[in-house]
Design a protein around this motif. Structure first.
Motif, PDB file in Angstrom:
ATOM      1  N   VAL A 204       4.896 -33.099   0.008  1.00  0.00           N
ATOM      2  CA  VAL A 204       4.782 -33.623  -1.360  1.00  0.00           C
ATOM      3  C   VAL A 204       5.456 -34.983  -1.535  1.00  0.00           C
ATOM      4  O   VAL A 204       5.276 -35.628  -2.557  1.00  0.00           O
ATOM      5  N   PRO A 209       0.902 -32.612  -4.851  1.00  0.00           N
ATOM      6  CA  PRO A 209       1.085 -31.189  -4.507  1.00  0.00           C
ATOM      7  C   PRO A 209      -0.183 -30.350  -4.666  1.00  0.00           C
ATOM      8  O   PRO A 209      -0.432 -29.454  -3.851  1.00  0.00           O
ATOM      9  N   ALA A 210      -0.989 -30.626  -5.680  1.00  0.00           N
ATOM     10  CA  ALA A 210      -2.202 -29.813  -5.880  1.00  0.00           C
ATOM     11  C   ALA A 210      -3.132 -29.921  -4.664  1.00  0.00           C
ATOM     12  O   ALA A 210      -3.774 -28.942  -4.279  1.00  0.00           O
ATOM     13  N   MET A 212      -2.198 -30.276  -1.654  1.00  0.00           N
ATOM     14  CA  MET A 212      -1.517 -29.696  -0.489  1.00  0.00           C
ATOM     15  C   MET A 212      -1.406 -28.172  -0.575  1.00  0.00           C
ATOM     16  O   MET A 212      -0.830 -27.545   0.295  1.00  0.00           O
ATOM     17  N   GLN A 213      -1.955 -27.579  -1.628  1.00  0.00           N
ATOM     18  CA  GLN A 213      -1.783 -26.134  -1.812  1.00  0.00           C
ATOM     19  C   GLN A 213      -2.503 -25.359  -0.703  1.00  0.00           C
ATOM     20  O   GLN A 213      -3.670 -25.597  -0.439  1.00  0.00           O
ATOM     21  N   ASN A 252      -5.988 -22.508 -10.612  1.00  0.00           N
ATOM     22  CA  ASN A 252      -5.948 -23.957 -10.402  1.00  0.00           C
ATOM     23  C   ASN A 252      -6.657 -24.406  -9.122  1.00  0.00           C
ATOM     24  O   ASN A 252      -6.680 -25.598  -8.828  1.00  0.00           O
TER      25      ASN A 252
ATOM     26  N   SER B 114      -1.915 -28.734   7.572  1.00  0.00           N
ATOM     27  CA  SER B 114      -2.849 -29.513   6.768  1.00  0.00           C
ATOM     28  C   SER B 114      -3.580 -30.493   7.654  1.00  0.00           C
ATOM     29  O   SER B 114      -3.045 -30.973   8.645  1.00  0.00           O
ATOM     30  N   ASN B 170       4.020 -21.727  -0.452  1.00  0.00           N
ATOM     31  CA  ASN B 170       2.890 -21.819  -1.394  1.00  0.00           C
ATOM     32  C   ASN B 170       3.380 -21.891  -2.843  1.00  0.00           C
ATOM     33  O   ASN B 170       2.902 -22.704  -3.634  1.00  0.00           O
ATOM     34  N   ASN B 173       5.376 -25.099  -3.732  1.00  0.00           N
ATOM     35  CA  ASN B 173       4.426 -26.214  -3.879  1.00  0.00           C
ATOM     36  C   ASN B 173       3.731 -26.167  -5.243  1.00  0.00           C
ATOM     37  O   ASN B 173       3.525 -27.188  -5.893  1.00  0.00           O
ATOM     38  N   HIS B 174       3.385 -24.955  -5.683  1.00  0.00           N
ATOM     39  CA  HIS B 174       2.740 -24.814  -6.995  1.00  0.00           C
ATOM     40  C   HIS B 174       3.689 -25.226  -8.123  1.00  0.00           C
ATOM     41  O   HIS B 174       3.268 -25.848  -9.107  1.00  0.00           O
ATOM     42  N   TYR B 176       5.872 -27.534  -7.906  1.00  0.00           N
ATOM     43  CA  TYR B 176       5.864 -29.002  -7.907  1.00  0.00           C
ATOM     44  C   TYR B 176       4.642 -29.515  -8.671  1.00  0.00           C
ATOM     45  O   TYR B 176       4.718 -30.492  -9.412  1.00  0.00           O
ATOM     46  N   LYS B 177       3.516 -28.846  -8.482  1.00  0.00           N
ATOM     47  CA  LYS B 177       2.306 -29.230  -9.228  1.00  0.00           C
ATOM     48  C   LYS B 177       2.541 -29.073 -10.737  1.00  0.00           C
ATOM     49  O   LYS B 177       2.207 -29.950 -11.531  1.00  0.00           O
ATOM     50  N   PHE B 190       5.000 -38.203 -11.084  1.00  0.00           N
ATOM     51  CA  PHE B 190       5.605 -37.212 -10.178  1.00  0.00           C
ATOM     52  C   PHE B 190       6.658 -37.854  -9.272  1.00  0.00           C
ATOM     53  O   PHE B 190       7.664 -37.226  -8.914  1.00  0.00           O
ATOM     54  N   LYS B 194      10.977 -36.994  -6.924  1.00  0.00           N
ATOM     55  CA  LYS B 194      11.133 -36.861  -5.476  1.00  0.00           C
ATOM     56  C   LYS B 194      12.584 -36.786  -4.986  1.00  0.00           C
ATOM     57  O   LYS B 194      12.893 -35.952  -4.140  1.00  0.00           O
TER      58      LYS B 194
END
Lengths: 254, 254
Positions: A204, A209-210, A212-213, A252, B114, B170, B173-174, B176-177, B190, B194
């Motif tokens: 992130v 982040p969205a 990278m989910q 989401n 990823s 997971n 990360n959500h 963070y979104k 965003f 950081k």
């Protein structure tokens, strides 16, 4: 500028140490606990007091770094008319300071402060607000002395920022605690998760982040989700968190 | 060892790249999408196929890196008796591979994969399981070729580990979104979060997360919590997450 620090906790300590490296002068530390005032004053090489009426009246700026819930009460007992008064809280409006001074504002550093952790404030964003242009200039200059990232932000925006920070910091830390609790039942140590946590963070830093989910909820893998929920039956609280966050991720995800 | 890689997604790609740097030989990539099989085979300098019955029978080990939900079906159509067959999934038991071979096991790398992110697998823990001592030795040796952190773990423990990983990776990360979504309503980016996210992570690298918990819920500051909840009224889903996580933190705080 001459500064009086009101408070002796994590924020007061980090701010004091940062100002010690600047040309500003810390005159005094106030804490209602004498021992704490003295301990911080030794680090900052300044005077200390635990009496509100003995707070030095010669400072240019009074920085309140007390717990949110005691500030209103402190401000009723303290006066610094003609001097700038700031608080450092995320969730309190600027106007809470009005009873104590005509020149007031906010200097909110967006960071998580812990005892015994050295922190470089230079890269910590500080959000400032002032009740007049003059006060704002003073507070911006005060903040700029210790941070390279200083931004104007009004009280309402600051509350939103704080809410976002609670998700990003307090809540993610709690998820790490939960992960550790689950691992324990498997005889594994929290240590094992560290490369994964580091990579999640690294991702992130460079991506949305969205985008990278990953994981079962994002690919709507209900079979795996059911296995996890079944496994959490002895942790009803964690099970509810798992369900709610998985639903939110599913909703989401494309 | 001679390896056939079954799959062409993120995990297959990262494993393939890692084995390319070892003395093991990748004979072939299989994917049911010809284009994907070919693309990965170019990177790995090997053959490729999209027909199950054309999978090279000369390999020592067949590594299945397919999506969890297609493995059961694949295994019904594939045979590699006398050879070692492994899958790389967190949440599937080892025995799912039984129809295709008598020598089978698991090699589960605990990491978030990823596309387009280079990953050093050396520090990624790999959890192995085998249906016999001989198979376990082969799989441990296979995993040790690409990672310094290889651990024995049975299917039940692996499922627990995966559940913990969902929380740590997971779900955080959500969060963070969500933080980013809330910030947007305040005109902030965003980016501003950081340093806070980095510090949150740095803290748990050296400390127990429960000891590092800060924020309104951990100090039972219900006034601030109420302000945040009020502010989230336009995000009912995020409001429920805020409430549930705050309750959980309060319950876990002294």
């Amino acid at each position: 500028m001459k500064i009086v620090l009101i408070g002796s906790g994590n924020v007061a300590t980090q701010l004091g140490k940062a100002y010690l490296k600047t040309e500003n002068e810390i005159l005094q530390v106030y804490s209602n606990t004498l021992k704490n005032a003295e301990a911080l004053s030794i680090i900052l090489k300044c005077n200390f007091t635990n009496y509100i009426n003995k707070i030095n009246s010669e400072a240019d700026v009074y920085i309140i770094a007390l717990r949110d819930d005691v500030i209103e009460d402190f401000v009723k007992k303290f006066q610094c008319k003609g001097r700038v008064l700031v608080h450092t809280c995320a969730s309190l409006p600027m106007d809470i300071l009005k009873p104590a001074s005509d020149d007031y504002g906010v200097m909110y550093p967006l960071q998580t402060f812990s005892k015994n952790r050295e922190l470089n404030l230079k890269k910590v964003p500080i959000f400032t607000e002032g009740n007049s242009l003059e006060t704002k200039i003073v507070i911006t200059s005060l903040a700029s002395a210790i941070s390279d990232e200083v931004y104007d932000l009004n009280s309402e925006q600051r509350l939103k920022l704080h809410t976002a920070a609670v998700f990003a910091n307090n809540f993610s830390n709690h998820l790490y605690k939960i992960a550790g609790d689950i691992l324990k039942t498997s005889g594994l140590d929290f240590e094992i998760l560290k490369p994964l946590i580091q990579e999640t963070t690294d991702k992130v830093m460079k991506n949305n982040p969205a985008d990278m989910q990953t994981g079962p909820a994002s690919r709507k893998d209900d079979k795996t989700i059911q296995k996890h929920i079944e496994l959490l039956k002895d942790f009803p609280e964690y099970k509810r968190i798992y369900e709610l966050l998985s639903e939110s991720i599913e909703r989401n995800s494309k």
